[in-house]
Design a protein around this motif. Structure first.
Motif, PDB file in Angstrom:
ATOM      1  N   VAL A   6      -4.355  -5.211  16.990  1.00  0.00           N
ATOM      2  CA  VAL A   6      -5.295  -6.329  16.951  1.00  0.00           C
ATOM      3  C   VAL A   6      -4.515  -7.634  16.916  1.00  0.00           C
ATOM      4  N   THR A   7      -4.919  -8.562  17.778  1.00  0.00           N
ATOM      5  CA  THR A   7      -4.285  -9.872  17.812  1.00  0.00           C
ATOM      6  C   THR A   7      -5.334 -10.944  18.054  1.00  0.00           C
ATOM      7  N   ALA A   8      -4.972 -12.181  17.738  1.00  0.00           N
ATOM      8  CA  ALA A   8      -5.886 -13.308  17.940  1.00  0.00           C
ATOM      9  C   ALA A   8      -5.056 -14.535  18.294  1.00  0.00           C
ATOM     10  N   HIS A   9      -4.809 -14.700  19.572  1.00  0.00           N
ATOM     11  CA  HIS A   9      -4.091 -15.876  20.056  1.00  0.00           C
ATOM     12  C   HIS A   9      -4.674 -16.231  21.420  1.00  0.00           C
ATOM     13  N   TYR A  86      -1.246 -19.321  10.614  1.00  0.00           N
ATOM     14  CA  TYR A  86      -1.915 -20.625  10.621  1.00  0.00           C
ATOM     15  C   TYR A  86      -2.206 -20.990   9.170  1.00  0.00           C
ATOM     16  N   TRP A  87      -1.685 -22.091   8.712  1.00  0.00           N
ATOM     17  CA  TRP A  87      -1.943 -22.547   7.352  1.00  0.00           C
ATOM     18  C   TRP A  87      -1.693 -21.438   6.334  1.00  0.00           C
ATOM     19  N   TRP A  88      -0.574 -20.757   6.473  1.00  0.00           N
ATOM     20  CA  TRP A  88      -0.102 -19.741   5.529  1.00  0.00           C
ATOM     21  C   TRP A  88      -0.992 -18.504   5.488  1.00  0.00           C
ATOM     22  N   SER A  89      -1.716 -18.241   6.567  1.00  0.00           N
ATOM     23  CA  SER A  89      -2.596 -17.072   6.580  1.00  0.00           C
ATOM     24  C   SER A  89      -2.875 -16.642   8.016  1.00  0.00           C
ATOM     25  N   PHE A  90      -3.908 -15.844   8.180  1.00  0.00           N
ATOM     26  CA  PHE A  90      -4.366 -15.406   9.492  1.00  0.00           C
ATOM     27  C   PHE A  90      -4.999 -16.551  10.270  1.00  0.00           C
ATOM     28  N   PRO A  91      -4.996 -16.466  11.596  1.00  0.00           N
ATOM     29  CA  PRO A  91      -5.898 -17.339  12.362  1.00  0.00           C
ATOM     30  C   PRO A  91      -7.344 -17.028  11.951  1.00  0.00           C
ATOM     31  N   ALA A  92      -8.210 -18.004  12.035  1.00  0.00           N
ATOM     32  CA  ALA A  92      -9.601 -17.838  11.583  1.00  0.00           C
ATOM     33  C   ALA A  92     -10.295 -16.666  12.269  1.00  0.00           C
ATOM     34  N   ILE A  98     -11.782  -9.404   9.957  1.00  0.00           N
ATOM     35  CA  ILE A  98     -11.669  -8.627   8.727  1.00  0.00           C
ATOM     36  C   ILE A  98     -12.910  -8.833   7.853  1.00  0.00           C
ATOM     37  N   ASP A  99     -13.340 -10.079   7.701  1.00  0.00           N
ATOM     38  CA  ASP A  99     -14.528 -10.371   6.885  1.00  0.00           C
ATOM     39  C   ASP A  99     -15.738  -9.570   7.361  1.00  0.00           C
ATOM     40  N   ARG A 100     -15.915  -9.501   8.670  1.00  0.00           N
ATOM     41  CA  ARG A 100     -17.115  -8.870   9.221  1.00  0.00           C
ATOM     42  C   ARG A 100     -16.987  -7.353   9.372  1.00  0.00           C
ATOM     43  N   VAL A 101     -15.790  -6.861   9.679  1.00  0.00           N
ATOM     44  CA  VAL A 101     -15.627  -5.450  10.038  1.00  0.00           C
ATOM     45  C   VAL A 101     -15.342  -4.561   8.822  1.00  0.00           C
ATOM     46  N   PHE A 102     -14.605  -5.057   7.853  1.00  0.00           N
ATOM     47  CA  PHE A 102     -14.238  -4.237   6.695  1.00  0.00           C
ATOM     48  C   PHE A 102     -15.354  -4.303   5.657  1.00  0.00           C
ATOM     49  N   THR A 103     -16.454  -3.663   5.979  1.00  0.00           N
ATOM     50  CA  THR A 103     -17.688  -3.797   5.205  1.00  0.00           C
ATOM     51  C   THR A 103     -17.777  -2.793   4.061  1.00  0.00           C
ATOM     52  N   SER A 145       3.119 -14.319  -1.662  1.00  0.00           N
ATOM     53  CA  SER A 145       1.698 -14.646  -1.498  1.00  0.00           C
ATOM     54  C   SER A 145       1.075 -13.840  -0.366  1.00  0.00           C
ATOM     55  N   MET A 146       1.836 -13.597   0.715  1.00  0.00           N
ATOM     56  CA  MET A 146       1.330 -12.784   1.825  1.00  0.00           C
ATOM     57  C   MET A 146       1.032 -11.369   1.329  1.00  0.00           C
ATOM     58  N   ARG A 147       1.950 -10.828   0.560  1.00  0.00           N
ATOM     59  CA  ARG A 147       1.745  -9.463   0.082  1.00  0.00           C
ATOM     60  C   ARG A 147       0.574  -9.384  -0.902  1.00  0.00           C
TER      61      ARG A 147
END
Length: 197
Positions: A6-9, A86-92, A98-103, A145-147
């Motif tokens: 999975v990628t988002a670019h 992006y800003w120390w985290s995932f791209p939006a 993840i927010d929507r799929v990992f239900t 922080s990533m971990r």
């Protein structure tokens, strides 16, 4: 065995997409299959909406696009996330995936007393691509922080073991070739790697 990458670019010529290609080639060379979920190209909607909230509250089923992503994951033995930081985290878009799929009900069950982790069968590999120097990431505490945020906060909560968690930087020796070699080797060895103790 089968992997979901999975990628988002948005830029198909980006370093991120070159890394994805190398991981995929390595997986194929190792005799396994893979699928690439290119969230930007597929125009995945990352916005957590009313339908997602209704599913969370157990008053409606998951939206069709979420079910399709869960089915992709159900077919996979390994999940590889390749993403720019992006800003120390995932791209939006990736965070929204993840927010929507990992239900609840699919990735975990939480009744307020007990959490049942449902993704123990899915090994996770993270390839984060940063733009700063290693010194900057170390000084700012990004590794820990990533971990905490990603490895434990997301995948640990669902029981999915994070087997690989790499931070690839432009200041790395032999950049970018070293990144390509690492990605290709990860693909080849993907199903022989074990969760760190």
């Amino acid at each position: 065995m089968h992997a979901l990458i999975v990628t988002a670019h948005p830029d198909q010529h980006s370093h991120t997409h070159h890394i994805v290609s190398q991981v995929a080639q390595g997986i194929a060379a190792g005799g396994h299959s893979y699928e690439i979920a290119d969230l930007a190209a597929e125009q995945f909607d990352p916005r957590f909406n009313q339908a997602d909230f209704d599913q969370f509250k157990s008053v409606a089923p998951s939206p069709a696009d979420v079910v399709a992503e869960q089915q992709r994951l159900d077919r996979a033995d390994a999940l590889i996330l390749v993403y720019p930081i992006y800003w120390w985290s995932f791209p939006a878009q990736l965070k929204g995936w993840i927010d929507r799929v990992f239900t609840q009900g699919w990735a975990y069950d939480d009744d307020g007393q007990t959490v049942v982790k449902k993704l123990g069968h899915l090994q996770v590999h993270l390839l984060a691509l940063g733009a700063a120097s290693q010194r900057t990431y170390v000084r700012r505490g990004y590794f820990s922080s990533m971990r905490t945020q990603i490895d434990e906060g997301i995948f640990g909560y669902c029981g999915a073991p994070v087997v690989t968690s790499e931070l690839l930087l432009p200041t790395d020796e032999n950049y970018p070739d070293a990144h390509f070699a690492l990605a290709n080797q990860l693909g080849k060895r993907l199903f022989h790697l074990k969760e760190p103790a």
